[in-house]
Design a protein around this motif. Structure first.
Motif, short mmCIF file in Angstrom:
data_model
loop_
_atom_site.label_atom_id
_atom_site.label_comp_id
_atom_site.label_asym_id
_atom_site.label_seq_id
_atom_site.Cartn_x
_atom_site.Cartn_y
_atom_site.Cartn_z
N GLY A 14 -17.45 0.20 3.20
CA GLY A 14 -16.02 -0.06 3.07
C GLY A 14 -15.70 -1.38 2.43
N PHE A 15 -16.73 -2.11 1.98
CA PHE A 15 -16.49 -3.46 1.44
C PHE A 15 -15.58 -3.46 0.23
CE2 PHE A 15 -18.09 -6.29 -1.99
CZ PHE A 15 -17.40 -7.42 -1.60
N GLU A 16 -15.69 -2.43 -0.63
CA GLU A 16 -14.89 -2.44 -1.85
C GLU A 16 -13.40 -2.50 -1.52
OE1 GLU A 16 -14.01 0.27 -5.84
OE2 GLU A 16 -15.58 0.84 -4.43
N LEU A 17 -12.97 -1.69 -0.56
CA LEU A 17 -11.57 -1.71 -0.15
C LEU A 17 -11.21 -3.06 0.45
CD1 LEU A 17 -8.81 -0.56 0.65
CD2 LEU A 17 -9.88 0.41 2.68
N GLN A 18 -12.05 -3.58 1.32
CA GLN A 18 -11.77 -4.86 1.98
C GLN A 18 -11.69 -5.99 0.96
OE1 GLN A 18 -15.22 -4.67 4.39
NE2 GLN A 18 -14.47 -2.91 5.54
N ASP A 19 -12.58 -5.96 -0.03
CA ASP A 19 -12.59 -7.00 -1.06
C ASP A 19 -11.32 -6.96 -1.87
OD1 ASP A 19 -13.84 -9.11 -2.45
OD2 ASP A 19 -14.43 -7.75 -4.05
N ARG A 20 -10.86 -5.75 -2.23
CA ARG A 20 -9.64 -5.63 -3.01
C ARG A 20 -8.44 -6.09 -2.19
NH1 ARG A 20 -10.00 -2.48 -7.61
NH2 ARG A 20 -7.85 -1.77 -7.47
N CYS A 21 -8.49 -5.87 -0.88
CA CYS A 21 -7.39 -6.33 -0.03
C CYS A 21 -7.24 -7.85 -0.13
CB CYS A 21 -7.67 -5.98 1.44
SG CYS A 21 -7.49 -4.24 1.84
N GLU A 37 -6.61 1.16 5.26
CA GLU A 37 -6.23 0.03 4.41
C GLU A 37 -5.49 -1.03 5.21
OE1 GLU A 37 -5.79 2.79 0.39
OE2 GLU A 37 -4.01 2.18 1.50
N LEU A 38 -4.58 -0.57 6.06
CA LEU A 38 -3.81 -1.50 6.88
C LEU A 38 -4.72 -2.25 7.85
CD1 LEU A 38 -0.92 -2.45 7.35
CD2 LEU A 38 -0.62 -0.56 8.97
N LEU A 76 0.85 -1.19 0.00
CA LEU A 76 0.00 0.00 0.00
C LEU A 76 0.88 1.23 0.00
CD1 LEU A 76 -0.27 1.52 3.05
CD2 LEU A 76 -1.37 -0.64 3.56
N VAL A 77 0.35 2.31 -0.56
CA VAL A 77 1.08 3.57 -0.65
C VAL A 77 0.64 4.49 0.48
CG1 VAL A 77 1.61 5.57 -2.10
CG2 VAL A 77 1.24 3.32 -3.15
N ASN A 78 1.59 4.97 1.24
CA ASN A 78 1.28 5.83 2.38
C ASN A 78 1.37 7.29 1.96
OD1 ASN A 78 0.86 6.88 4.93
ND2 ASN A 78 2.95 6.52 5.62
N ASP A 79 0.32 7.77 1.29
CA ASP A 79 0.31 9.18 0.92
C ASP A 79 -0.68 9.99 1.75
OD1 ASP A 79 -1.92 8.06 -0.23
OD2 ASP A 79 -1.69 9.04 -2.16
N VAL A 80 -1.82 9.41 2.09
CA VAL A 80 -2.80 10.06 2.98
C VAL A 80 -2.91 9.16 4.21
CG1 VAL A 80 -5.18 10.84 3.25
CG2 VAL A 80 -4.04 11.05 1.02
N LEU A 81 -2.49 9.67 5.36
CA LEU A 81 -2.35 8.83 6.55
C LEU A 81 -3.62 8.09 6.92
CD1 LEU A 81 -0.64 7.82 8.91
CD2 LEU A 81 -1.29 9.88 10.17
#
Length: 235
Positions: free
Chosen positions: A198-205, A179-180, A168-173
């Motif tokens: 928030g499912f979309e992010l979790q699914d992509r993870c 994400e983490l 993951l890219v840490n650009d916006v804390l």
């Protein structure tokens, strides 16, 4: 489900320590392993809090005794994780979180392939250089040759990202922390497909494809504009 080993590593200047600190305040059941090091404390660092600070002779004695799960020499100083950390987390019924450098992470991943490995990228090469220079200045390192050596090491470490399960890219804390956290909860099975907000992010993870991995690499070549987490499949 206790007993998961989470490995988080990054080149110096990626903001890893801040992310790890935030994660620990948001997620319960994480036992944080405090590494040993031979470098001097920085600023307000305290022995037994950020690191176990020790001498080079004592560290080498521990190496010889087989006391480390992993260890590495970085910029002239030793860093290592005590083997006992695994047992302590297991006894406490917790997952273990390792905040370690790339060299050490590779050692652990070879020994424990089931570990969940997460690589943190800086927002851009320019930010990476700025942070490395600031850290060098704080350590009273003024030699341009030494600074360039550190930058070269960081670029080499960036190439290791494909050995990790996630990046993951840490650009916006706040975004990076979310994400983490999603990675940890997803690996624990506490997040499910279709779980709502928030499912979309979790699914992509959890289910990112090889095609996304290739796309991510191509975009990284233009200064890392992505913020989304990508889980790397074995394909």
């Amino acid at each position: 489900m206790a007993g998961i080993l989470f490995i988080i590593s990054a080149p110096s200047g990626s903001g890893k320590s801040t992310l790890v600190s935030q994660l620990r305040t948001l997620v319960e059941g994480l036992d944080f392993s405090i590494s040993y090091t031979t470098r001097a404390p920085r600023g307000s660092e305290t022995d037994g809090r950020e690191y176990h600070f020790t001498t080079r002779a004592e560290f080498e004695r521990m190496i010889a005794a087989g006391d480390f799960l992993e260890w590495a020499e970085v910029f002239g100083n030793y860093y290592g994780t005590a083997m006992s950390a695994l047992g302590h987390a297991k006894d406490a019924g917790k997952d273990l979180l390792l905040d370690i450098d790339v060299q050490g992470a590779v050692q652990v991943m070879k020994k424990m392939p089931a570990a969940v490995s997460i690589f943190i990228l800086p927002p851009s090469p320019q930010v990476l250089e700025m942070r490395l220079r600031n850290r060098s200045e704080a350590e009273h390192v003024t030699s341009e040759k030494v600074i360039q050596s550190r930058l070269a090491e960081a670029r080499t470490e960036l190439k290791q990202m494909w050995d990790y399960r996630y990046a993951l890219v840490n650009d916006v804390l706040d975004q990076a922390v979310a994400e983490l956290r999603a990675i940890v909860l997803c690996e624990r099975g506490e997040l499910r497909r279709g779980a709502g907000a928030g499912f979309e992010l979790q699914d992509r993870c959890c289910f990112a494809s090889f095609e996304e991995r290739v796309e991510y690499l191509s975009r990284l070549r233009t200064c890392y504009p992505l913020r989304i987490v990508y889980g790397f499949s074995s394909g």
